[in-house]
Design a protein around this motif. Structure first.
Motif, mmCIF file in Angstrom:
data_model
loop_
_atom_site.group_PDB
_atom_site.id
_atom_site.type_symbol
_atom_site.label_atom_id
_atom_site.label_comp_id
_atom_site.label_asym_id
_atom_site.label_seq_id
_atom_site.Cartn_x
_atom_site.Cartn_y
_atom_site.Cartn_z
ATOM 1 N N ASP A 130 0.824 -1.209 0.000
ATOM 2 C CA ASP A 130 0.000 0.000 0.000
ATOM 3 C C ASP A 130 0.859 1.261 0.000
ATOM 4 O OD1 ASP A 130 -2.233 -1.597 0.090
ATOM 5 O OD2 ASP A 130 -2.389 -1.536 2.280
ATOM 6 N N GLN A 131 2.008 1.167 0.665
ATOM 7 C CA GLN A 131 2.890 2.335 0.767
ATOM 8 C C GLN A 131 4.345 1.873 0.677
ATOM 9 O OE1 GLN A 131 2.520 4.529 4.426
ATOM 10 N NE2 GLN A 131 4.001 6.080 3.857
ATOM 11 N N ASP A 200 5.870 6.148 17.151
ATOM 12 C CA ASP A 200 4.810 7.044 16.671
ATOM 13 C C ASP A 200 5.234 7.888 15.472
ATOM 14 O OD1 ASP A 200 3.166 6.176 18.742
ATOM 15 O OD2 ASP A 200 4.000 7.653 20.129
ATOM 16 N N ILE A 201 6.401 7.643 14.903
ATOM 17 C CA ILE A 201 6.907 8.513 13.844
ATOM 18 C C ILE A 201 6.034 8.440 12.597
ATOM 19 C CG2 ILE A 201 8.461 6.776 12.853
ATOM 20 C CD1 ILE A 201 10.488 9.068 12.419
ATOM 21 N N VAL A 202 5.813 9.604 11.986
ATOM 22 C CA VAL A 202 5.146 9.697 10.685
ATOM 23 C C VAL A 202 6.076 10.437 9.741
ATOM 24 C CG1 VAL A 202 2.820 9.636 11.672
ATOM 25 C CG2 VAL A 202 3.943 11.836 11.299
ATOM 26 N N LEU A 237 -0.270 10.531 3.000
ATOM 27 C CA LEU A 237 0.930 9.743 3.265
ATOM 28 C C LEU A 237 1.840 10.429 4.271
ATOM 29 C CD1 LEU A 237 1.859 8.393 -0.287
ATOM 30 C CD2 LEU A 237 0.814 7.159 1.603
ATOM 31 N N ALA A 238 1.817 11.772 4.291
ATOM 32 C CA ALA A 238 2.659 12.503 5.245
ATOM 33 C C ALA A 238 2.254 12.216 6.675
ATOM 34 C CB ALA A 238 2.580 14.006 4.969
ATOM 35 N N GLU A 239 0.991 11.835 6.908
ATOM 36 C CA GLU A 239 0.500 11.611 8.263
ATOM 37 C C GLU A 239 0.314 10.140 8.596
ATOM 38 O OE1 GLU A 239 0.372 13.836 10.447
ATOM 39 O OE2 GLU A 239 0.661 15.585 9.170
ATOM 40 N N GLN A 240 0.670 9.228 7.683
ATOM 41 C CA GLN A 240 0.538 7.803 7.973
ATOM 42 C C GLN A 240 1.701 7.318 8.824
ATOM 43 O OE1 GLN A 240 0.061 5.491 4.429
ATOM 44 N NE2 GLN A 240 -2.146 5.839 4.333
ATOM 45 N N ALA A 241 1.418 6.324 9.658
ATOM 46 C CA ALA A 241 2.449 5.748 10.513
ATOM 47 C C ALA A 241 3.505 5.052 9.666
ATOM 48 C CB ALA A 241 1.822 4.765 11.493
ATOM 49 N N LEU A 242 4.773 5.255 10.019
ATOM 50 C CA LEU A 242 5.871 4.595 9.306
ATOM 51 C C LEU A 242 6.270 3.282 9.961
ATOM 52 C CD1 LEU A 242 8.229 7.587 8.388
ATOM 53 C CD2 LEU A 242 6.549 6.421 6.961
ATOM 54 N N LEU A 243 5.774 3.027 11.166
ATOM 55 C CA LEU A 243 6.040 1.771 11.860
ATOM 56 C C LEU A 243 4.698 1.180 12.304
ATOM 57 C CD1 LEU A 243 9.079 2.963 14.022
ATOM 58 C CD2 LEU A 243 9.162 1.685 11.875
ATOM 59 N N PRO A 244 3.823 0.872 11.349
ATOM 60 C CA PRO A 244 2.466 0.451 11.702
ATOM 61 C C PRO A 244 2.439 -0.934 12.339
ATOM 62 C CG PRO A 244 2.811 0.188 9.356
ATOM 63 C CD PRO A 244 4.022 0.884 9.892
ATOM 64 N N THR A 245 1.410 -1.190 13.144
ATOM 65 C CA THR A 245 1.194 -2.499 13.746
ATOM 66 C C THR A 245 -0.269 -2.878 13.573
ATOM 67 O OG1 THR A 245 0.733 -1.476 15.886
ATOM 68 C CG2 THR A 245 2.994 -2.199 15.471
ATOM 69 N N GLY A 246 -0.530 -4.180 13.510
ATOM 70 C CA GLY A 246 -1.892 -4.669 13.524
ATOM 71 C C GLY A 246 -2.691 -4.371 12.284
ATOM 72 N N THR A 248 -3.245 -2.655 8.134
ATOM 73 C CA THR A 248 -2.940 -1.540 7.271
ATOM 74 C C THR A 248 -3.008 -0.231 8.035
ATOM 75 O OG1 THR A 248 -3.868 -2.735 5.421
ATOM 76 C CG2 THR A 248 -3.583 -0.369 5.141
ATOM 77 N N ALA A 249 -1.995 0.611 7.850
ATOM 78 C CA ALA A 249 -1.960 1.890 8.543
ATOM 79 C C ALA A 249 -3.078 2.773 8.029
ATOM 80 C CB ALA A 249 -0.612 2.559 8.317
ATOM 81 N N GLN A 250 -3.691 3.490 8.936
ATOM 82 C CA GLN A 250 -4.767 4.393 8.575
ATOM 83 C C GLN A 250 -4.242 5.814 8.512
ATOM 84 O OE1 GLN A 250 -7.812 3.288 7.767
ATOM 85 N NE2 GLN A 250 -7.026 1.226 8.087
ATOM 86 N N ALA A 251 -4.692 6.533 7.507
ATOM 87 C CA ALA A 251 -4.262 7.916 7.358
ATOM 88 C C ALA A 251 -4.963 8.773 8.388
ATOM 89 C CB ALA A 251 -4.592 8.416 5.955
ATOM 90 N N ALA A 252 -4.245 9.746 8.928
ATOM 91 C CA ALA A 252 -4.831 10.686 9.867
ATOM 92 C C ALA A 252 -5.771 11.610 9.125
ATOM 93 C CB ALA A 252 -3.726 11.489 10.553
ATOM 94 N N THR A 253 -6.870 11.952 9.775
ATOM 95 C CA THR A 253 -7.846 12.835 9.144
ATOM 96 C C THR A 253 -7.370 14.263 9.223
ATOM 97 O OG1 THR A 253 -9.609 11.339 9.803
ATOM 98 C CG2 THR A 253 -10.243 13.581 9.176
ATOM 99 N N ALA A 254 -7.265 14.901 8.070
ATOM 100 C CA ALA A 254 -6.817 16.288 8.045
ATOM 101 C C ALA A 254 -7.935 17.178 8.567
ATOM 102 C CB ALA A 254 -6.458 16.694 6.623
#
Length: 630
Positions: A130-131, A200-202, A237-246, A248-254
């Motif tokens: 996905d990314q 928590d890095i994005v 993509l700028a707000e998606q987690a770069l170390l996701p768990t569990g 597919t990473a979900q995008a943060a709502t702008a």
């Protein structure tokens, strides 16, 4: 379970290219951090270095064949949503195509031995992630590989493929390594950022950290300044987690208020943009912690960087003082060592008493010999072995000893045999002697080192008029002087004015036409160096204005770059940044339109300046968005 996969490639010992020092360490450190500090399972991390272990009976050494093999065989088994792709090594652009150089890459045959970056990224995209985050620490040591600066093509097709890209340096810059860090400077900053933000890095956090930290590390370790080149396909993509768990990473709502009314003037558009993003900026300020303070710098000396600016020499290897509590735990010195140190101190005291207790006349410095009484001694051959100890029968030895022990006043009568011997000219050079000097002079020559040509000229000048091969020596000196000036011009063309001036000053005055050209160039480059310093400050100021997902910040930075006049050093760099940042504004606008926020998209697109490659695309998009169409 970690929902991401990592491939880390690092190459030091190239087969056909000058080796690197820390590329392998860079890749190993990235993999170690992901495994040990973020909990990435070992089966989801692939390491390919000069000495990485075999897997399933297959080598993981990063040759071209092996890299494509593992991209197919290993990635087929991965089912995560995010792929980290890290590469530390050489890259090159050849005839408009960007290549990553594998361990068996040959600069003499780049198309057949290099890995085309587009082909590599297409392989990665086909695996269904996905990314994809591509971290490329390339473009090290400029001049080692022929070709144009690498990265331009990658920066163009990466957003089209939806790949987030971070290059270790801008197109006109180069990546560097630092002994004190044990890494490439980019990789060191990347490791810092990952440890600082943690799980928590994005991408927004990472890009902001690298923008600030990479130039600081460059200055701190006495390296030319480098800035990251960051391309993010969308604001999500700028707000998606770069170390996701569990999963597919979900995008943060702008979060942004709805903007009403159509703005036409550029200034009004900027104001509207800033109002629309006010709440976003507040959230970012609350979310992103400030960068950790650098340790205090210890000044040792001052010098100049490649831009001609004065900076302080710092030594990060200086170790901190050990606390008293820790020192108390350390074992004491052995008794024998204390005895030896005491005996040594007594011996030093006796020597000092002997030396300083002598009569003043005895320790007075012997006056230098009269130059007129010294014999003429031919320059020794630097390639010869050391001479054996001379004896009393050697006339040179006797004359030298007499001169060294002479009284301050020359008591030798003016017409003695010793005086006549001293004024005799050295024996004339033979053809063999001249040939030996020329051969030695030519050994100093190196393709891109002005100092080597200068040493060769100095050696060839020992062949004086009337000596055999004098004309040949003068022809070499003339040609080498022109080469020195060509090297200086090449450095100036790249904006390295300080090293260009240093090279031009090596042209000997005896070569009148070339020397005159060199002096003219020194005057010009000195002035251009001053202009470069001013323009570099403007460019750095513009870079600091940029915020990853704020179109208005890119527009402000572009306006700052307009202060760099056309034709001056730094203008091309400013122009490239203007193009890149205009493209980022367009991507931000597209991202907002994709969410249905057409009014915000229009406001952002209007910030793209005329004359850039993205301007016409933006105008067409504005027309669609005004009608409520994507």
């Amino acid at each position: 379970m970690a929902d991401y996969t990592s491939i880390a490639i690092g190459i030091d010992r190239y087969q056909f290219i000058q080796p690197l020092s820390y590329a392998q360490d860079d890749a190993q450190a990235i993999q170690h951090l992901l495994l040990e500090e973020t909990g990435l399972p070992a089966e989801q991390a692939l390491l390919m270095t000069d000495s990485s272990a075999w897997l399933g009976g297959k080598s993981t050494q990063p040759s071209k064949e092996n890299i494509f093999y593992w991209l197919d065989a290993w990635l087929e088994k991965q089912s995560t949503s995010l792929l980290w792709f890290f590469f530390s090594g050489y890259g090159v652009s050849w005839q408009g195509v960007d290549y990553l150089m594998p361990i068996d890459g040959n600069p003499a045959d780049i198309p057949n031995t290099g890995i085309p970056a587009r082909e590599l990224f297409e392989h990665l995209k086909q695996k269904g992630f996905d990314q994809i985050l591509a971290l490329l620490d390339i473009n090290r040591s400029p001049g080692v590989i022929a070709g144009e600066p690498v990265g331009s093509e990658i920066a163009q097709f990466a957003p089209e493929m939806g790949i987030s890209l971070i290059l270790s340096s801008q197109l006109e810059e180069s990546s560097h390594e630092a002994v004190a860090l044990g890494h490439g400077i980019f990789s060191a900053a990347l490791l810092e950022a990952l440890r600082y933000f943690g799980q928590d890095i994005v991408l927004h956090d990472l890009s902001g950290y690298l923008y600030d930290r990479l130039p600081e590390l460059s200055e701190h370790h006495w390296r030319p300044i480098q800035h990251p080149l960051i391309v993010i396909p969308s604001i999500e993509l700028a707000e998606q987690a770069l170390l996701p768990t569990g999963g597919t990473a979900q995008a943060a709502t702008a979060i942004a208020p709805i903007i009403t009314g159509e703005e036409t003037a550029r200034e009004e558009a900027i104001a509207t943009e800033e109002n629309a993003l006010a709440s976003e900026m507040e959230l970012e300020t609350a979310k992103v912690p400030s960068l950790p303070d650098l340790p205090p710098l210890k000044t040792a000396s001052e010098g100049n960087n490649d831009n001609g600016e004065v900076f302080q020499d710092t030594h990060p290897e200086n170790m901190p003082q050990i606390p008293a509590a820790e020192a108390a735990k350390k074992p004491g010195r052995p008794k024998n060592l204390s005895i030896l140190m005491g005996a040594g101190a007594i011996l030093l005291a006796l020597l000092a008493l002997f030396w300083f207790g002598r009569p003043r006349e005895e320790i007075a410095e012997t006056p230098p010999p009269d130059p007129s009484s010294a014999p003429a001694i031919a320059d020794p051959d630097p390639t010869a072995l050391p001479s054996p100890v001379t004896t009393a029968e050697s006339p040179v030895s006797t004359a030298t000893q007499n001169a060294a022990t002479a009284e301050p006043q020359n008591s030798t009568p003016p017409n003695t045999p010793e005086t006549n011997a001293a004024t005799e000219p050295p024996p004339p050079l033979t053809t063999e002697g001249s040939r030996s000097i020329l051969a030695r002079a030519r050994t100093y020559i190196q393709t891109n080192q002005a100092s080597g040509f200068s040493r060769g000229i100095e050696e060839a000048q020992k062949i004086q008029p009337g000596a055999p091969l004098y004309a040949e020596a003068q022809a070499d000196i003339s040609r080498w002087s022109e080469v020195i000036l060509d090297i200086a011009r090449g450095r100036a063309a790249k904006g390295n004015f300080s090293t260009a001036i240093a090279a031009a000053k090596l042209v000997p005055p005896e070569q009148a036409p070339t020397y005159a050209e060199a002096q003219k160039s020194v005057t010009l480059w000195t002035e251009q160096g001053k202009q470069q310093t001013v323009n570099n400050r403007i460019i750095r100021s513009a870079r600091r204005m940029v915020r990853t997902n704020q179109a208005s910040s890119y527009n402000k930075a572009i306006n700052e770059l307009k202060k760099v006049p056309q034709g001056q050093p730094g203008y091309l760099q400013a122009r490239n940044l203007t193009e890149s940042w205009s493209r980022q504004i367009y991507l931000i606008a597209n991202s907002r339109a994709a969410r249905g926020s057409y009014q915000q998209a229009i406001v952002s697109a209007k910030l793209i300046p005329e004359g850039t490659s993205s301007y016409n695309d933006a105008q067409k998009a504005i027309a669609r968005w005004q009608q409520g169409r994507r």
